[in-house]
Design a protein around this motif. Structure first.
Motif, short mmCIF file in Angstrom:
data_model
loop_
_atom_site.label_atom_id
_atom_site.label_comp_id
_atom_site.label_asym_id
_atom_site.label_seq_id
_atom_site.Cartn_x
_atom_site.Cartn_y
_atom_site.Cartn_z
N ILE A 260 0.84 -1.20 0.00
CA ILE A 260 0.00 0.00 0.00
C ILE A 260 0.87 1.25 0.00
O ILE A 260 0.59 2.22 -0.73
CB ILE A 260 -0.95 -0.01 1.20
N ASP A 263 2.15 1.93 -3.32
CA ASP A 263 1.08 2.37 -4.21
C ASP A 263 0.76 3.85 -4.03
O ASP A 263 0.48 4.56 -5.00
CB ASP A 263 -0.17 1.53 -3.95
N VAL A 264 0.82 4.33 -2.78
CA VAL A 264 0.47 5.74 -2.52
C VAL A 264 1.70 6.63 -2.43
O VAL A 264 1.57 7.84 -2.23
CB VAL A 264 -0.38 5.86 -1.23
N VAL A 271 0.90 5.57 6.18
CA VAL A 271 -0.31 4.82 5.82
C VAL A 271 -1.13 4.52 7.08
O VAL A 271 -2.36 4.67 7.09
CB VAL A 271 0.07 3.51 5.09
N GLU A 303 -1.40 13.52 2.86
CA GLU A 303 -1.32 13.49 1.39
C GLU A 303 -1.85 12.18 0.82
O GLU A 303 -1.93 12.04 -0.41
CB GLU A 303 0.14 13.68 0.96
N ILE A 304 -2.24 11.24 1.67
CA ILE A 304 -2.57 9.89 1.22
C ILE A 304 -4.06 9.73 1.00
O ILE A 304 -4.88 10.12 1.83
CB ILE A 304 -2.07 8.85 2.25
N GLU A 305 -4.42 9.14 -0.12
CA GLU A 305 -5.80 8.73 -0.39
C GLU A 305 -5.85 7.20 -0.38
O GLU A 305 -5.14 6.54 -1.13
CB GLU A 305 -6.27 9.26 -1.74
N LEU A 306 -6.69 6.67 0.49
CA LEU A 306 -6.87 5.23 0.57
C LEU A 306 -8.14 4.84 -0.17
O LEU A 306 -9.20 5.41 0.04
CB LEU A 306 -6.95 4.79 2.04
N HIS A 307 -8.02 3.85 -1.03
CA HIS A 307 -9.13 3.41 -1.88
C HIS A 307 -9.68 2.07 -1.40
O HIS A 307 -9.05 1.41 -0.53
CB HIS A 307 -8.65 3.33 -3.33
N HIS A 310 -7.34 -0.74 -1.00
CA HIS A 310 -6.42 -0.60 0.13
C HIS A 310 -7.10 -1.06 1.42
O HIS A 310 -6.50 -1.79 2.22
CB HIS A 310 -5.97 0.85 0.29
#
Length: 334
Positions: A260, A263-264, A271, A303-307, A310
């Motif tokens: 993860i 990925d981000v 994270v 700054e992190i977007e978790l989808h 994730h």
């Protein structure tokens, strides 16, 4: 420029940054964070530690952090914060300082002490430690909390303790409590029900929530709906949710976090903090950073977007709560 937003702690009058800095690993030589000794360069001279703490506090301020959390049992934590605030010329209204009573520091500045802190949730200990916290922090102290309240410690059931906390509230001090152990959820429900003169007694709850131990989440959501401010502590599980964790049985979970993070485009600590920020009930997330570099890494969580993909992977991480707390109890002071 900082990208850390502000948020009000429940329906209290305290508004502060969503990322805070805890002094547990900065105010005393020993703590249970993995590889804590390396963060201090094994230099435990009090003046050297004060300089180190001030450097980390500067980094936190530059990152946009405006909540600082300490305790009577954090060695010289209150002293270091107060000295830094005065040296930098910050006014009491410029930030929120929270402290805690209930534990007494007993390690005498040694990392190999047999006992590092002793819990005592009695009215007499409150009287002594409140006076000490006031002497150290003065007008900077705006939130005062019972430290690691449990049903066994007695503070949640003692009318004299609760009465003294209520008196602080009447004097304009925001009051709260911190929780620990696998009965956190039950303690949250009990706390929500505590009232004085027809109003809820406590303003804030500080509890352990992280990707390995999220079991208190539903209870904290309820408390938040009832108007309580929620502060998340140990979001990195005392270093177990960082690259430092080399436990063999953690390897599969580390792979998930590393995937993860890649990925981000961030570190796994960021994270883990981002996951806490996504909880709608979480007002402030405490960083336990002990170096400027850790502060900067933690702050990247914003700054992190978790989808959804994730979150599906993160759902593999939780441990059985009693197992989590047993592992925590076995962490070495270093």
């Amino acid at each position: 420029m900082s990208n850390i937003p502000n948020r009000t702690l429940g329906d209290s009058e305290l508004t502060t940054s969503r990322l805070g800095l805890g002094l547990a690993a900065l105010g005393r030589p020993g703590y249970i964070t993995l590889d804590h000794a390396a963060d201090l360069d094994d230099d435990h001279d009090p003046q050297a530690m004060a300089r180190h703490a001030h450097t980390v506090l500067d980094a936190a301020w530059d990152a946009g952090i405006r909540y600082f959390d300490t305790a009577r049992s954090y060695g010289k934590g209150e002293t270091f914060v107060a000295q830094w605030l005065q040296a930098r010329g910050h006014a009491p209204a410029d930030q929120i300082v929270g402290s805690k009573w209930g534990y007494t520091y007993t390690a005498d500045w040694q990392t190999d002490a047999p006992v590092h802190e002793v819990k005592e949730h009695t009215p007499e200990n409150f009287d002594r430690q409140w006076a000490e916290s006031q002497a150290e922090l003065g007008e900077f102290l705006r939130l005062y909390q019972i430290h690691s309240a449990t049903f066994d410690s007695g503070g949640l059931q003692d009318p004299q303790v609760l009465g003294r906390m209520y008196m602080l509230r009447e004097q304009g001090i925001t009051i709260g409590l911190t929780l620990s152990g696998d009965e956190q959820a039950e303690a949250v429900i009990h706390t929500v029900q505590l009232a004085a003169n027809g109003t809820r007694l406590f303003d804030t709850i500080q509890a352990t929530w992280n990707l390995l131990e999220p079991s208190v989440g539903n209870a904290l959501s309820l408390a938040h709906q009832m108007g309580m401010g929620i502060i998340v502590k140990e979001v990195l599980a005392n270093g177990r949710l960082t690259a430092r964790n080399q436990e063999p049985d953690f390897a599969p979970k580390r792979v998930v976090l590393e995937e993860i993070a890649a990925d981000v485009g961030a570190t796994i600590d960021a994270v883990a903090i981002a996951a806490a920020l996504y909880q709608p009930w979480a007002d402030v997330i405490l960083s336990g950073a002990a170096t400027p570099e850790q502060v900067q890494s933690n702050a990247r969580a914003f700054e992190i977007e978790l989808h959804p993909e994730h979150w599906a992977k993160l759902a593999q991480l939780p441990e059985y709560p009693p197992d989590y707390w047993e592992k925590r109890s076995q962490l070495a002071w270093n």
